[in-house]
Design an enzyme around this catalytic site. Structure first.
Site, mmCIF file in Angstrom:
data_model
loop_
_atom_site.group_PDB
_atom_site.id
_atom_site.type_symbol
_atom_site.label_atom_id
_atom_site.label_comp_id
_atom_site.label_asym_id
_atom_site.label_seq_id
_atom_site.Cartn_x
_atom_site.Cartn_y
_atom_site.Cartn_z
ATOM 1 N N LYS A 172 -7.617 2.192 -10.836
ATOM 2 C CA LYS A 172 -6.769 2.418 -10.651
ATOM 3 C C LYS A 172 -5.197 3.291 -9.729
ATOM 4 O O LYS A 172 -5.607 2.894 -8.670
ATOM 5 C CB LYS A 172 -6.735 3.711 -11.048
ATOM 6 N N GLU A 247 -9.480 5.508 3.046
ATOM 7 C CA GLU A 247 -7.857 5.497 4.562
ATOM 8 C C GLU A 247 -6.769 6.725 4.101
ATOM 9 O O GLU A 247 -6.628 6.844 2.665
ATOM 10 C CB GLU A 247 -7.457 4.102 4.142
ATOM 11 N N CYS A 281 0.680 3.284 6.973
ATOM 12 C CA CYS A 281 -0.413 4.009 7.429
ATOM 13 C C CYS A 281 -0.369 3.661 8.918
ATOM 14 O O CYS A 281 -0.958 4.268 9.574
ATOM 15 C CB CYS A 281 -1.405 4.234 6.898
HETATM 16 C C1 UN1 Z 1 -0.803 -3.377 7.106
HETATM 17 O O1 UN1 Z 1 -0.631 -2.519 8.966
HETATM 18 O O2 UN1 Z 1 -0.726 -4.500 7.798
HETATM 19 O O3 UN1 Z 1 -1.377 2.063 3.487
HETATM 20 C C2 UN1 Z 1 -1.354 -3.353 6.736
HETATM 21 C C3 UN1 Z 1 -1.187 0.993 5.107
HETATM 22 C C4 UN1 Z 1 -2.516 0.756 5.604
HETATM 23 C C5 UN1 Z 1 -2.832 -0.508 5.116
HETATM 24 C C6 UN1 Z 1 -1.850 -1.229 6.432
HETATM 25 N N1 UN1 Z 1 -3.859 0.918 4.983
HETATM 26 O O4 UN1 Z 1 -0.139 1.316 5.653
#
Ligand code: UN1
Length: 480
Positions: A172, A247, A281
C-alpha cells in the site's frame, strides 16, 4: 485523463473510486486518476498473496534472482523517465528524483544477490550423536505501508528483501504518490513475478492499511511513516500476533564544533536540513553549534539560504522543490509561527509565488532557540531547521541526546577525539561525521533508536532479520 488500476492476483483491477495525483509544483497538472482499493480489494489481495506463498516460498534462489535483477536493470534503464514522474508527483528536484530511482534500481540488484547468499549454520550439538542446523525461512504474507517522501526507494527497500527471501507482498503506497508505486509494480510484473506474489492496493490508510493490520492472513507489517500511525499499527500488530517493523520520525541533531571546517559544516547543514525540501526523516532539524563558531556559522548559513533557488521541481535550475501538499505546508507554517512565539528569530520561511500555482516555501532557519522549545522537540518534516547555541562539546552531546527520537545524528569537527567520542555516545542508529545526516547508502543497515524505530534494521544483509524467521533443527542421524 489516464487511469491507473490496482494489481491484485495477477490482474489489473479498476477501483470503484479513483483519486487524482496532483503535481505540487503546479496544481493545474494532474498526473492521472488512481484506483482507490476498498476493503474487499484488500481482502482479495491478501488472499491472493496467501495462495501464491506456497509455490513462491519454495522457488529457487535463481528464480528470485532473475526477477529482481531484471527489475533492477529496467529501473536503471528508465531512471530519467521515472525520475521525472517522481519529481512531478512528489516535488523533489529532478536530480534528487533521478538519484532516488537509481537507488531503487541498485536495491533490486543488491537483493537479487542476497537471494543467492542466504545461508544457514551447522553446529555440533552439546549432546552426543546430534547435529544442529539453523536455517532461515520466509515469513509468509507481508503488508508494506510506505510514505510519500521516497515514492520509489522506500517501496524498493521493503519489496526487494521481502521477495528475495521468498515472501509474498501486499503493498500500500502513500496516497500522495501512487504513480511511482504503480510503475514499480508494473516493472516487477513484467520482470516475471508469478501471479499473486506481489499485489498493489492503492487507497486510503483507514481502509487498506486497516484491512492489512486486521487480517489473520498477514504475517508481518513493515511501515515507514508518522509516529502516530506507527504506534497505532504497533498496537494492532501486537493484538493480532504479527511481526512488525516501524520507521518513524526524527529530530536529528547536527553538532558543529568550534574546530569544524566552516565550509564543510555549512554544506552538510544546508543539504541535511533543506534538500528534498527537508522532507526526510533523516533531515538535520537541530543545528547544535558551539559558541566560538556560532556567529560565523549563522552568517554563512544565511548567505547560502538567500542564494538557494526554490521553484518548480522539474526546472533545471531549481535546488529546492515545493512542499508536498497543502496539509504539510500548513504544518510547516504552523511550526514556524510556534518557533517565533517561543522567542526564536526566523530567517526565511515565507510563502513564495512562482509562475504556476504550487506549495512553494522559502527554507526557514530559526536562531536563538533552546533545547526545550517545541521547535526542537517535535518533527516538522519541512524545510525548517533551528540553531541551538551551546558552550562546548559536552553540552552539545547532551542536547543532541535530549530528544525522544534517535534516527540519525551528525557532527562537524576536525577533532578525532570528539568525532570518536560522539560516534560512541550519541543515541542514534546512524552517525555522520562531517557529512549530512540525510542521504544514506543502500547496502548497509538503516534505522534508529528510541521513538524513531521499532524492530530490526532495514536494508543491507541486516534486512533478513525482519523478512525471515529462523528454524533450529536437531538431527539425530543414528549410529554410523
Ligand atoms: C535518506 O536520508 O537517504 O523517510 C533516506 C525517510 C527515511 C529515508 C531517508 N526513511 O526520510
Amino acid at each position: 485523463m489516464k487511469t491507473f488500476a490496482n494489481y491484485i492476483d495477477g490482474q489489473w483491477i479498476e477501483g470503484k473510486t479513483t483519486a487524482p495525483n496532483v503535481n505540487p509544483s503546479n496544481l493545474d497538472d494532474v498526473i492521472g486518476q488512481f484506483a482507490e482499493a476498498d476493503a474487499d480489494d484488500a481482502q482479495r489481495a491478501i488472499a491472493a498473496a496467501r495462495k501464491a506463498f506456497g509455490p513462491w516460498s519454495v522457488s529457487t534462489p535463481q528464480q528470485r534472482f532473475d526477477v529482481l535483477d531484471q527489475a533492477g536493470t529496467t529501473i536503471l534503464a528508465r531512471k530519467a523517465e521515472l525520475g521525472r514522474l517522481l519529481a512531478r508527483e512528489e516535488g523533489k528536484t529532478l536530480p534528487e528524483a533521478i538519484g532516488e530511482v537509481a537507488r531503487a534500481g541498485q536495491i533490486f540488484k543488491f537483493f537479487a544477490g542476497e537471494a543467492l547468499r542466504l545461508g544457514g549454520e551447522i553446529l555440533p550439538s552439546v549432546r552426543p550423536g546430534l547435529t544442529v542446523e539453523v536455517t532461515r525461512e520466509p515469513l509468509g504474507v507481508i503488508g508494506l505501508i510506505t510514505p510519500w517522501n521516497f515514492p520509489i526507494a522506500i517501496p524498493a527497500w521493503k519489496i526487494a528483501p521481502a521477495l528475495a527471501y521468498g515472501n509474498c507482498v501486499v503493498f500500500k503506497p502513500a496516497e500522495l504518490v501512487p504513480g511511482s508505486a504503480w510503475e514499480l509494480v508494473n516493472i516487477l510484473v513484467e520482470s516475471g513475478l508469478p501471479q499473486g506474489v506481489l499485489n498493489l492496493v492503492m487507497g486510503r490508510g483507514a481502509v487498506v492499511g486497516e484491512a492489512m493490520v486486521a487480517s489473520p492472513d498477514v504475517d508481518a507489517i513493515s511501515f515507514t511513516g508518522s509516529v502516530a500511525t506507527g504506534s497505532a499499527i504497533a498496537a494492532r500488530c501486537v493484538a493480532s500476533g504479527k511481526k512488525f517493523q516501524l520507521e518513524m520520525g526524527g529530530k536529528n541533531p547536527m553538532v558543529v564544533l568550534d574546530d569544524a571546517d566552516l565550509d564543510v559544516a555549512v554544506e552538510a547543514c544546508i543539504n541535511g536540513a533543506f534538500y528534498s525540501t527537508g522532507q526526510r526523516c533523516t533531515a538535520s532539524s537541530r543545528l547544535i553549534v558551539t559558541e566560538g563558531i556560532h556567529d560565523r556559522f549563522v552568517e554563512a548559513m544565511c548567505n547560502r539560504l538567500a542564494a538557494l533557488r526554490i521553484g518548480d521541481a522539474l526546472s533545471a535550475d531549481t535546488q529546492i522543490g515545493p512542499v508536498v501538499d497543502a496539509r504539510q505546508l500548513e504544518q510547516d507554517e504552523r511550526y514556524i509561527a510556534i518557533a517565533r512565539e517561543e522567542g526564536g528569530t526566523v530567517i526565511g520561511g515565507e510563502r513564495l509565488e512562482r509562475a504556476t500555482p504550487g506549495f512553494f516555501l522559502a527554507p526557514a532557519l530559526v536562531t536563538g532557540t533552546t533545547a526545550d522549545m517545541r521547535i526542537n522537540r517535535e518533527e516538522v518534516f519541512g524545510p525548517v531547521a533551528s540553531v541551538i547555541r551551546v558552550k562546548d562539546y559536552d553540552e552539545a552531546l547532551a542536547v543532541a541526546n535530549d530528544t525522544p527520537f534517535g534516527l540519525s545524528a551528525g557532527i562537524c569537527t576536525t577533532s578525532l577525539k570528539y568525532a570518536t567520542h560522539f560516534r560512541r555516545h550519541v543515541q542514534a542508529g546512524m552517525v555522520m561525521v562531517n557529512t549530512a545526516t540525510a542521504g544514506v547508502d543502500y547496502h548497509v543497515p538503516f534505522g534508529g533508536r528510541k521513538g524513531s524505530s521499532y524492530g530490526p534494521r532495514e536494508q543491507g544483509s541486516y534486512a533478513r532479520e525482519f523478512y525471515t524467521t529462523v528454524k533450529t533443527a536437531y538431527i539425530h542421524a543414528g549410529q554410523v
